[in-house]
Structure formats: C-alpha cells, structure tokens
Scaffold this motif. Structure first.
Motif, PDB file in Angstrom:
ATOM      1  N   ASP A  70       0.778  -1.179  -0.025  1.00  0.00           N
ATOM      2  CA  ASP A  70      -0.148  -0.106  -0.111  1.00  0.00           C
ATOM      3  C   ASP A  70       0.767   1.241   0.050  1.00  0.00           C
ATOM      4  OD1 ASP A  70      -2.190  -1.688   0.108  1.00  0.00           O
ATOM      5  OD2 ASP A  70      -3.077  -0.742   2.162  1.00  0.00           O
ATOM      6  N   LEU A  71       2.243   1.024  -0.003  1.00  0.00           N
ATOM      7  CA  LEU A  71       2.969   2.297   0.235  1.00  0.00           C
ATOM      8  C   LEU A  71       2.763   3.267  -0.865  1.00  0.00           C
ATOM      9  CD1 LEU A  71       6.290   0.852   1.355  1.00  0.00           C
ATOM     10  CD2 LEU A  71       4.885   2.701   2.733  1.00  0.00           C
ATOM     11  N   GLU A  72       2.682   2.681  -2.214  1.00  0.00           N
ATOM     12  CA  GLU A  72       2.457   3.560  -3.293  1.00  0.00           C
ATOM     13  C   GLU A  72       1.227   4.324  -3.155  1.00  0.00           C
ATOM     14  OE1 GLU A  72       3.667   0.647  -3.481  1.00  0.00           O
ATOM     15  OE2 GLU A  72       5.827   1.015  -4.083  1.00  0.00           O
ATOM     16  N   ALA A  73       0.102   3.575  -2.791  1.00  0.00           N
ATOM     17  CA  ALA A  73      -1.182   4.154  -2.893  1.00  0.00           C
ATOM     18  C   ALA A  73      -1.071   5.563  -1.922  1.00  0.00           C
ATOM     19  CB  ALA A  73      -2.261   3.353  -2.357  1.00  0.00           C
ATOM     20  N   TYR A  74      -0.544   5.135  -0.885  1.00  0.00           N
ATOM     21  CA  TYR A  74      -0.249   6.152   0.486  1.00  0.00           C
ATOM     22  C   TYR A  74       0.534   7.512  -0.009  1.00  0.00           C
ATOM     23  CZ  TYR A  74       2.286   7.834   4.560  1.00  0.00           C
ATOM     24  OH  TYR A  74       2.894   8.801   5.641  1.00  0.00           O
ATOM     25  N   ALA A  75       1.426   7.309  -0.968  1.00  0.00           N
ATOM     26  CA  ALA A  75       2.425   8.410  -1.596  1.00  0.00           C
ATOM     27  C   ALA A  75       1.461   9.286  -2.349  1.00  0.00           C
ATOM     28  CB  ALA A  75       3.650   7.660  -2.116  1.00  0.00           C
ATOM     29  N   ARG A  76       0.511   8.338  -3.324  1.00  0.00           N
ATOM     30  CA  ARG A  76      -0.187   9.138  -3.981  1.00  0.00           C
ATOM     31  C   ARG A  76      -1.307   9.752  -3.412  1.00  0.00           C
ATOM     32  NH1 ARG A  76      -0.050   4.075  -6.611  1.00  0.00           N
ATOM     33  NH2 ARG A  76      -2.269   3.572  -6.090  1.00  0.00           N
ATOM     34  N   GLU A  77      -2.013   9.313  -2.682  1.00  0.00           N
ATOM     35  CA  GLU A  77      -2.897  10.183  -1.445  1.00  0.00           C
ATOM     36  C   GLU A  77      -2.160  11.499  -1.087  1.00  0.00           C
ATOM     37  OE1 GLU A  77      -5.327   6.454  -0.358  1.00  0.00           O
ATOM     38  OE2 GLU A  77      -4.070   7.270   1.150  1.00  0.00           O
ATOM     39  N   ILE A  78      -1.103  11.353  -0.633  1.00  0.00           N
ATOM     40  CA  ILE A  78      -0.596  12.635  -0.236  1.00  0.00           C
ATOM     41  C   ILE A  78      -0.240  13.715  -1.124  1.00  0.00           C
ATOM     42  CG2 ILE A  78       1.553  13.459   1.133  1.00  0.00           C
ATOM     43  CD1 ILE A  78       1.707  10.717   2.678  1.00  0.00           C
ATOM     44  N   GLU A  79       0.363  12.946  -2.400  1.00  0.00           N
ATOM     45  CA  GLU A  79       0.762  13.934  -3.408  1.00  0.00           C
ATOM     46  C   GLU A  79      -0.714  14.433  -4.160  1.00  0.00           C
ATOM     47  OE1 GLU A  79       2.284  16.120  -6.283  1.00  0.00           O
ATOM     48  OE2 GLU A  79       3.467  14.903  -4.744  1.00  0.00           O
ATOM     49  N   THR A  80      -1.558  14.079  -4.144  1.00  0.00           N
ATOM     50  CA  THR A  80      -2.952  14.491  -4.550  1.00  0.00           C
ATOM     51  C   THR A  80      -3.334  15.777  -3.436  1.00  0.00           C
ATOM     52  OG1 THR A  80      -3.738  12.515  -5.364  1.00  0.00           O
ATOM     53  CG2 THR A  80      -5.448  13.949  -4.879  1.00  0.00           C
ATOM     54  N   ALA A  81      -3.143  15.344  -2.009  1.00  0.00           N
ATOM     55  CA  ALA A  81      -3.553  16.420  -1.368  1.00  0.00           C
ATOM     56  C   ALA A  81      -2.576  17.563  -1.521  1.00  0.00           C
ATOM     57  CB  ALA A  81      -3.257  15.644   0.057  1.00  0.00           C
ATOM     58  N   ARG A  82      -1.234  17.288  -1.790  1.00  0.00           N
ATOM     59  CA  ARG A  82      -0.566  18.431  -2.061  1.00  0.00           C
ATOM     60  C   ARG A  82      -0.711  19.238  -3.318  1.00  0.00           C
ATOM     61  NH1 ARG A  82       3.869  15.326  -2.159  1.00  0.00           N
ATOM     62  NH2 ARG A  82       4.428  15.594  -0.332  1.00  0.00           N
ATOM     63  N   GLN A  83      -1.342  18.566  -4.223  1.00  0.00           N
ATOM     64  CA  GLN A  83      -1.985  19.615  -5.440  1.00  0.00           C
ATOM     65  C   GLN A  83      -3.340  20.163  -4.921  1.00  0.00           C
ATOM     66  OE1 GLN A  83      -0.065  19.644  -8.148  1.00  0.00           O
ATOM     67  NE2 GLN A  83       1.317  18.367  -7.075  1.00  0.00           N
ATOM     68  N   GLU A  84      -3.894  19.704  -4.161  1.00  0.00           N
ATOM     69  CA  GLU A  84      -5.339  20.222  -3.575  1.00  0.00           C
ATOM     70  C   GLU A  84      -5.224  21.492  -2.743  1.00  0.00           C
ATOM     71  OE1 GLU A  84      -9.612  18.954  -1.921  1.00  0.00           O
ATOM     72  OE2 GLU A  84      -7.857  17.510  -2.445  1.00  0.00           O
ATOM     73  N   PHE A  85      -3.993  21.343  -1.810  1.00  0.00           N
ATOM     74  CA  PHE A  85      -3.803  22.494  -1.017  1.00  0.00           C
ATOM     75  C   PHE A  85      -2.368  23.212  -0.715  1.00  0.00           C
ATOM     76  CE2 PHE A  85      -6.736  19.323   0.798  1.00  0.00           C
ATOM     77  CZ  PHE A  85      -7.603  20.056   1.355  1.00  0.00           C
ATOM     78  N   PRO A  86      -2.205  23.868  -2.148  1.00  0.00           N
ATOM     79  CA  PRO A  86      -0.732  24.455  -2.302  1.00  0.00           C
ATOM     80  C   PRO A  86      -0.399  25.546  -1.366  1.00  0.00           C
ATOM     81  CG  PRO A  86      -2.647  25.487  -3.748  1.00  0.00           C
ATOM     82  CD  PRO A  86      -3.151  24.211  -3.071  1.00  0.00           C
ATOM     83  N   GLU A  87      -1.370  25.822  -0.355  1.00  0.00           N
ATOM     84  CA  GLU A  87      -0.712  26.775   0.440  1.00  0.00           C
ATOM     85  C   GLU A  87      -0.384  26.158   1.773  1.00  0.00           C
ATOM     86  OE1 GLU A  87      -5.494  26.063   1.347  1.00  0.00           O
ATOM     87  OE2 GLU A  87      -3.877  25.479  -0.107  1.00  0.00           O
ATOM     88  N   LEU A  88      -0.240  24.793   1.654  1.00  0.00           N
ATOM     89  CA  LEU A  88       0.384  24.083   2.901  1.00  0.00           C
ATOM     90  C   LEU A  88       1.333  23.533   2.430  1.00  0.00           C
ATOM     91  CD1 LEU A  88      -0.378  23.013   5.763  1.00  0.00           C
ATOM     92  CD2 LEU A  88      -1.628  21.238   4.693  1.00  0.00           C
ATOM     93  N   ASN A  89       2.540  23.327   3.239  1.00  0.00           N
ATOM     94  CA  ASN A  89       3.771  22.546   2.937  1.00  0.00           C
ATOM     95  C   ASN A  89       3.504  21.255   3.460  1.00  0.00           C
ATOM     96  OD1 ASN A  89       5.310  24.992   2.101  1.00  0.00           O
ATOM     97  ND2 ASN A  89       5.831  25.205   4.280  1.00  0.00           N
ATOM     98  N   ILE A  90       3.360  20.200   2.481  1.00  0.00           N
ATOM     99  CA  ILE A  90       2.969  18.775   2.775  1.00  0.00           C
ATOM    100  C   ILE A  90       4.255  17.995   2.560  1.00  0.00           C
ATOM    101  CG2 ILE A  90       1.527  16.932   2.442  1.00  0.00           C
ATOM    102  CD1 ILE A  90      -0.846  19.125   1.369  1.00  0.00           C
ATOM    103  N   LEU A  91       4.618  17.051   3.700  1.00  0.00           N
ATOM    104  CA  LEU A  91       5.752  16.250   3.443  1.00  0.00           C
ATOM    105  C   LEU A  91       5.357  14.719   3.500  1.00  0.00           C
ATOM    106  CD1 LEU A  91       8.243  18.477   5.567  1.00  0.00           C
ATOM    107  CD2 LEU A  91       8.147  18.276   3.078  1.00  0.00           C
ATOM    108  N   THR A  92       6.075  13.932   2.705  1.00  0.00           N
ATOM    109  CA  THR A  92       5.882  12.441   3.120  1.00  0.00           C
ATOM    110  C   THR A  92       6.784  11.939   3.873  1.00  0.00           C
ATOM    111  OG1 THR A  92       4.947  12.795   0.643  1.00  0.00           O
ATOM    112  CG2 THR A  92       5.112  10.502   1.648  1.00  0.00           C
ATOM    113  N   GLY A  93       6.297  11.197   4.783  1.00  0.00           N
ATOM    114  CA  GLY A  93       7.109  10.152   5.373  1.00  0.00           C
ATOM    115  C   GLY A  93       6.601   8.984   6.082  1.00  0.00           C
ATOM    116  N   LEU A  94       7.326   8.466   7.003  1.00  0.00           N
ATOM    117  CA  LEU A  94       6.830   7.320   7.915  1.00  0.00           C
ATOM    118  C   LEU A  94       7.464   7.614   9.280  1.00  0.00           C
ATOM    119  CD1 LEU A  94       7.601   4.371   5.230  1.00  0.00           C
ATOM    120  CD2 LEU A  94       5.422   5.372   5.896  1.00  0.00           C
ATOM    121  N   GLU A  95       6.620   6.674  10.291  1.00  0.00           N
ATOM    122  CA  GLU A  95       6.969   6.405  11.436  1.00  0.00           C
ATOM    123  C   GLU A  95       7.803   5.053  11.582  1.00  0.00           C
ATOM    124  OE1 GLU A  95       5.733   6.455  16.159  1.00  0.00           O
ATOM    125  OE2 GLU A  95       4.311   6.744  14.875  1.00  0.00           O
TER     126      GLU A  95
END
Length: 270
Positions: A60-85
């Motif tokens: 599911d890692l690729e889907a997780y990353a895609r969802e974050i990238e989609t959010a990054r496009q939708e919310f350009p006013e927010l700095n969005i970073l992709t990581g893991l714990e």
C-alpha cells in the motif's frame, strides 16, 4: 517554503488501522487550524507483514504516497511532506530503509518510533528495568544509523507506570546523551497528553511525556520537537501547545521548523 510556528511532522491516516481519515482530510483541517507544514508519518510496513495489526500492507506504500501527492496539489498553501514513523530492525540493515523509502520511493523523511525491542522477542519475561535497557539500546542503535529526522515519544516506556529510580535515570541519561551527541531531536508527544492519565507510586501523571525524563533532557541539552501524533484530522494540532508548554517549563523550545527545513533541504541519511 516558509516555516512558521505551526509545524507538525507526526500524522497518521486510516492506513495504520488505528487512525481515521485520509490525507486530504488532515490537510483541510491543518489549513483550518493555521498550520504551515504538515508531515505524514504513518507506521512503516514490512515486506514480511510483521506488526501488520498496526500498519498498512507493504504493497500500500504507493497508494499512500499518491494520496499525499494528490493532497499536495489540492492544498498548495500548505507545505506537505511525505514520511513514515519507522521501527528500526537491525537485521534488515540501514540499506533496507535507504533503498525502500528514500531511493525507491523518494520519501522526505523518517521518524523513529520505538515501539518494540530489537529484536522484538528480546526481553520476554524480563523486568521493567531490563526492558527499558533493551529499548534504550535499540533506540541508540537506530539513531546511530543517521536515518531519522527525530525520535518520537522517546519516553513511551513510562506508560507502564515506572518509578524514577537511579537505574532508570542512568538509562535515560544514556539515551538522551546519545541523542545530543548524534544531534537527533527528541519529541514531546502530544498524543500522550490526550491519553488517560495513570496512577503510579509517585502520583497521577500522563503515561508520557514523563516529567523527570524531560527535566533530564533539558539538563543535558537535548533538542526538542513537538509532535501532535494525530490519529484523527481534528488532532493535527491537538495538545501541541500544551506539549510545547511542557517543554518550556524546563527551558526547551520546539525546533519543529528547523527540523522541517532540514528535511526539505535534503539532510536525510548520513
């Protein structure tokens, strides 16, 4: 990117199986609550499915990353970073983490979330102090890899109701001293302040953060970050101010913005 006061790098999603909400929901709430930077750090999965009751399947890692990238496009006013714990497993080696998460998937960062001893079966049947020793040793080994932006809830072992003995103090000093020497920040975890408090021999207190641990951390010169550890969209900043105040009573100032800037500038594994 500009990094203001409200920076949270500890955020989960529905994929970890004990949180709710998709990335876009967390981002919408982050904008509403005035965050400038939101980092997603869902629990790192393993190819063999270990600990899968509390994390997404590895596939599911690729889907997780895609969802974050989609959010990054939708919310350009927010700095969005992709990581893991991540839970560091020495048998897999540093190269596994570098290859899978930085080289192959281009994630921005990992935070170290020590939930288990390494190896996980170590300490079975051992006493509280021995288990703290094992956790401290595995946390230090993980910090030494240079993989991690910071250590999440380094005092989580206090949730068992430990008392602050000379033995526990020495172990905590070892952990904090290593973090200082390695320049790895430690997190005051706001989720611990949302959890039920516990009764201990020393009185009623949060499971974590643990006051004597943070007194010691301040004394030794640790760098502190505040992590919301959000498991619901509305918690993207919940108790973060309280966690910052917790550190402030010992003279600690959150370094969230500096850590986020370091992540963006590519200061990842050493």
């Amino acid at each position: 990117m500009k990094f203001g006061k409200r920076v949270n790098l500890h955020t989960h999603t529905f994929r970890c199986k004990h949180a709710v909400g998709a990335p876009r929901e967390y981002c919408a709430e982050a904008v509403r609550q005035g965050l400038c930077t939101l980092g997603f750090s869902d629990h790192q999965p393993f190819p063999d499915g270990r600990f899968d009751e509390s994390r997404m399947p590895f596939g599911d890692l690729e889907a997780y990353a895609r969802e974050i990238e989609t959010a990054r496009q939708e919310f350009p006013e927010l700095n969005i970073l992709t990581g893991l714990e991540a839970d560091y497993v020495r048998a897999l080696g540093k190269s596994f983490y570098e290859e899978e998460f930085f080289n192959k998937r281009k994630f921005d960062y990992l935070i170290l979330g020590p939930h288990f001893n390494d190896p996980p079966e170590a300490g079975a049947g051992a006493g509280a102090a021995e288990n703290v020793r094992l956790r401290v040793e595995s946390t230090i080994r993980a910090m030494e890899t240079g993989l991690f932006a910071y250590v999440a809830h380094p005092d989580m072992f206090a949730c068992t109701g430990l008392s602050w003995t000379s033995e526990i103090e020495a172990l905590c000093k070892e952990l904090v001293s290593a973090a200082v020497a390695l320049k790895v920040p430690l997190e005051i975890n706001a989720y611990g302040l949302r959890k039920p408090w516990i009764d201990t021999a020393e009185g009623r207190r949060p499971q974590y953060p643990w006051r004597p641990f943070w007194e010691l951390a301040a004394e030794l010169g640790a760098t502190m970050v505040v992590g919301a550890d959000a498991h619901r969209p509305e918690d993207v900043w919940s108790n973060a101010e309280q966690a910052a105040a917790w550190g402030a009573q010992f003279g600690l100032v959150p370094a969230n913005a500096a850590v986020a800037a370091a992540v963006v500038n590519g200061r990842k594994p050493r």
